[in-house]
Motif scaffolding. Structure first.
Motif, PDB file in Angstrom:
ATOM      1  N   ILE A 165       0.858  -1.184   0.000  1.00 19.61           N
ATOM      2  CA  ILE A 165       0.000   0.000   0.000  1.00 19.61           C
ATOM      3  C   ILE A 165       0.894   1.234   0.000  1.00 19.61           C
ATOM      4  CG2 ILE A 165      -1.783   1.273   1.282  1.00 19.61           C
ATOM      5  CD1 ILE A 165      -2.604  -1.437   2.521  1.00 19.61           C
ATOM      6  N   ALA A 212       1.092   5.115   1.162  1.00 25.05           N
ATOM      7  CA  ALA A 212       0.391   6.069   2.032  1.00 25.05           C
ATOM      8  C   ALA A 212       0.788   7.520   1.803  1.00 25.05           C
ATOM      9  CB  ALA A 212       0.622   5.710   3.499  1.00 25.05           C
ATOM     10  N   ILE A 230      -7.834   3.118   4.455  1.00 21.63           N
ATOM     11  CA  ILE A 230      -6.596   2.377   4.724  1.00 21.63           C
ATOM     12  C   ILE A 230      -6.784   1.432   5.911  1.00 21.63           C
ATOM     13  CG2 ILE A 230      -5.535   4.176   6.173  1.00 21.63           C
ATOM     14  CD1 ILE A 230      -2.831   3.335   4.934  1.00 21.63           C
ATOM     15  N   VAL A 288       3.670  -1.067   3.837  1.00 26.46           N
ATOM     16  CA  VAL A 288       3.105   0.228   3.468  1.00 26.46           C
ATOM     17  C   VAL A 288       4.201   1.255   3.235  1.00 26.46           C
ATOM     18  CG1 VAL A 288       1.449   2.020   4.090  1.00 26.46           C
ATOM     19  CG2 VAL A 288       1.077  -0.330   4.877  1.00 26.46           C
ATOM     20  N   THR A 324      -0.340   4.616   9.311  1.00 25.86           N
ATOM     21  CA  THR A 324      -0.134   3.194   9.026  1.00 25.86           C
ATOM     22  C   THR A 324      -0.046   2.376  10.308  1.00 25.86           C
ATOM     23  OG1 THR A 324       0.945   3.632   6.911  1.00 25.86           O
ATOM     24  CG2 THR A 324       1.485   1.550   8.004  1.00 25.86           C
TER      25      THR A 324
END
Length: 539
Positions: free
Chosen positions: A289, A291, A324, A340, A351
């Motif tokens: 992911i 961020a 998220i 992340v 996160t």
């Protein structure tokens, strides 16, 4: 016995050895020359190491491997020193290439901090290269791209286009016209670029694997699913799986599966993909992911203003925190860790919050979640990472580009950033990678940066916050055993022990015996994956 290496230097936690025997893709035994050579048969490949050191195979814990293969058809602007260089290099590239109808000119790796005039190029500069063929040039970080006028037309950005609401943006000139500078909008560009076939993707991977072998890499962990334009991200998985069945993949790859919203993540699981999908040469290992953005582009998301631009805190990709949180929880519930991308401390906090939320909701599921880059932190964030067992995927070689820029960007926050020594002392698990092609995939430059924190380009420059350096043993461990742990493979790779995969890297000099200043000059002599030599430069 398929392979025997003797007359060398080999060590593990049991001691020092001079020879190693490999069979069936794994290490069969370690010992002295006499005992190991006694295991040879008529079919054994026997190699005299001539006193050289054998290391566990280097394992890059985060890169964009397919993008490296894709980049072989691109214009590399790493050596450009000015906008004028970019223009000249672009014109030369066009003279040497026959761009097919509908094709694009794709360039990458420019860094304005290395230029005499430290400004971003614009579409007006790229138009001097070509106005007829669409062109895109990606900054070294990948978070800023420049397009020419033709490309702007194709992606549908003009004077009347509203700015995106997700925090990405396009710049405009004094007349309100888009000037071709796009922040976090590369997806708009890739959507317009012609898509390669599965066979095309396979050829890119083969080329990248050849380069990885030359660098001494036996394993790597890569974010590949959306780094190049594809008809379907599953095409990338298919290409890798076909290569493994054809025995044509020369390096082991753990896929960090890029997902940027719940819709894509749900579809991923609906298609039957899961943690461990694949085999010893290619498997799916985590959900990746993103961020925030990059420090160089001032899109890294910070808790406080940039020191060199008041009112600017960077790009918060997930403004709706629930998204998220839901993605991390979904991955966690599917027994799949997340990795992340967090450059800024605000991104790291969001996160960590999301990971903690998932762990509290599903306490019986134990996973190795991680923060990729973990670049700008503070004491509280580090303590929470330790308490939650969150690992850090670090890229020490980043200091080669960042040491002349980072302090201006973040001021006193530099004291808790790029802080590998602090993380190690706190017991936070670290693994090392390069984020290639952002940086070269060379492990040697990375290890040198971690140990010395000195500039390779300017050796007279003093070490940059040397108190945060790693020991040589730590750097090698983080590049081998540490990276194996990061992908859940510490029981089969990362150390030289009987029963482990026969993945090894041999350098021209003993890294443990030379002065640390000489580390940067080391060369790879041989790379071995599963007992097979994938690269050899005569020992």
């Amino acid at each position: 016995m398929e392979l025997i290496l003797y007359n060398g230097k080999i060590k593990n936690d049991s001691g020092e050895f001079s020879a190693i025997a490999c069979d069936g893709g794994s290490i069969a035994a370690l010992g002295d020359d006499e005992s190991i050579l006694a295991m040879k048969t008529e079919k054994t490949n026997i190699i005299d190491l001539k006193g050289k050191r054998v290391l566990p195979g280097f394992n890059d814990s985060h890169m964009h491997f397919l993008d490296i293969g894709y980049s072989f058809k691109k214009l590399n602007l790493r050596d450009a020193k000015s906008v004028e260089d970019v223009i000249d290099m672009g014109k030369s590239y066009l003279l040497d290439r026959d761009i097919p109808e509908g094709g694009w000119v794709e360039a990458y790796n420019w860094n304005e901090f290395n230029w005499t005039e430290k400004r971003l190029p614009t579409r007006y500069d790229l138009d001097k290269i070509t106005k007829d063929i669409p062109m895109v040039a990606s900054r070294v970080c990948g978070h800023i791209v420049i397009v020419n006028s033709k490309a702007l037309e194709l992606i549908g950005i003009n004077k009347d286009t509203p700015q995106p609401e997700d925090g990405s943006k396009f710049e405009v000139d004094e007349n309100g016209e888009p000037n071709g500078v796009l922040h976090e909008l590369f997806y708009r560009v890739t959507a317009a670029i012609p898509k390669p076939s599965v066979d095309d993707i396979k050829q890119m991977i083969i080329l990248a694997a050849q380069e990885a072998s030359r660098k001494g890499l036996t394993s790597l962990q890569s974010d590949d699913l959306e780094v190049i334009p594809t008809k379907d991200t599953a095409d990338v998985i298919q290409a890798y799986m076909e290569l493994t069945k054809e025995n044509k993949l020369a390096v082991r790859v753990s896929e960090q599966c890029y997902m940027q919203d719940m819709k894509k993540l749900d579809k991923f699981y609906e298609r039957g993909f899961h943690y461990g999908y694949g085999n010893d040469y290619y498997k799916l290992s985590c959900i990746k992911i993103v961020a925030d953005g990059s420090l160089g582009g001032r899109t890294a998301w910070l808790l406080d203003d940039y020191s060199d631009e008041k009112g600017q805190r960077g790009l918060q990709i997930y403004k709706d925190e629930k998204e998220i949180f839901d993605m991390v929880e979904c991955a966690h519930a599917h027994n799949m860790p997340v990795a992340v991308h967090c450059i800024g401390d605000a991104a790291a906090k969001q996160t960590i919050d999301a990971i903690e939320n998932a762990m509290k909701k599903h306490p019986d599921i134990k996973l190795r979640h991680g923060i990729v880059h973990a670049q700008i932190l503070n004491k509280e964030l580090c303590m929470r990472m330790r308490e939650l067992g969150i690992q850090a995927f670090i890229q020490p070689v980043f200091i080669q580009s960042d040491m002349d820029m980072a302090e201006d960007r973040i001021g006193d926050r530099i004291k808790t950033s790029y802080n590998w020594r602090t993380l190690a002392d706190m017991g936070i698990h670290q693994s090392m990678g390069t984020d290639s092609p952002v940086e070269d995939m060379d492990p040697i430059a990375n290890i040198y940066s971690a140990v010395t924190r000195k500039s390779i380009a300017d050796p007279d420059k003093p070490a940059w916050y040397p108190e945060e350096s790693l020991s040589l043993d730590e750097a090698i461990k983080f590049y081998t055993e540490g990276s194996a742990y990061a992908s859940g493979d510490e029981n089969i790779k990362g150390v030289l022990k009987a029963g482990y995969l026969a993945d090894m890297t041999i350098l021209d000099k003993d890294i443990y015996e030379i002065d640390e200043e000489e580390i940067k000059n080391l060369k790879v002599c041989m790379t071995i994956v599963g007992g097979k030599i994938t690269y050899e430069n005569i020992i």
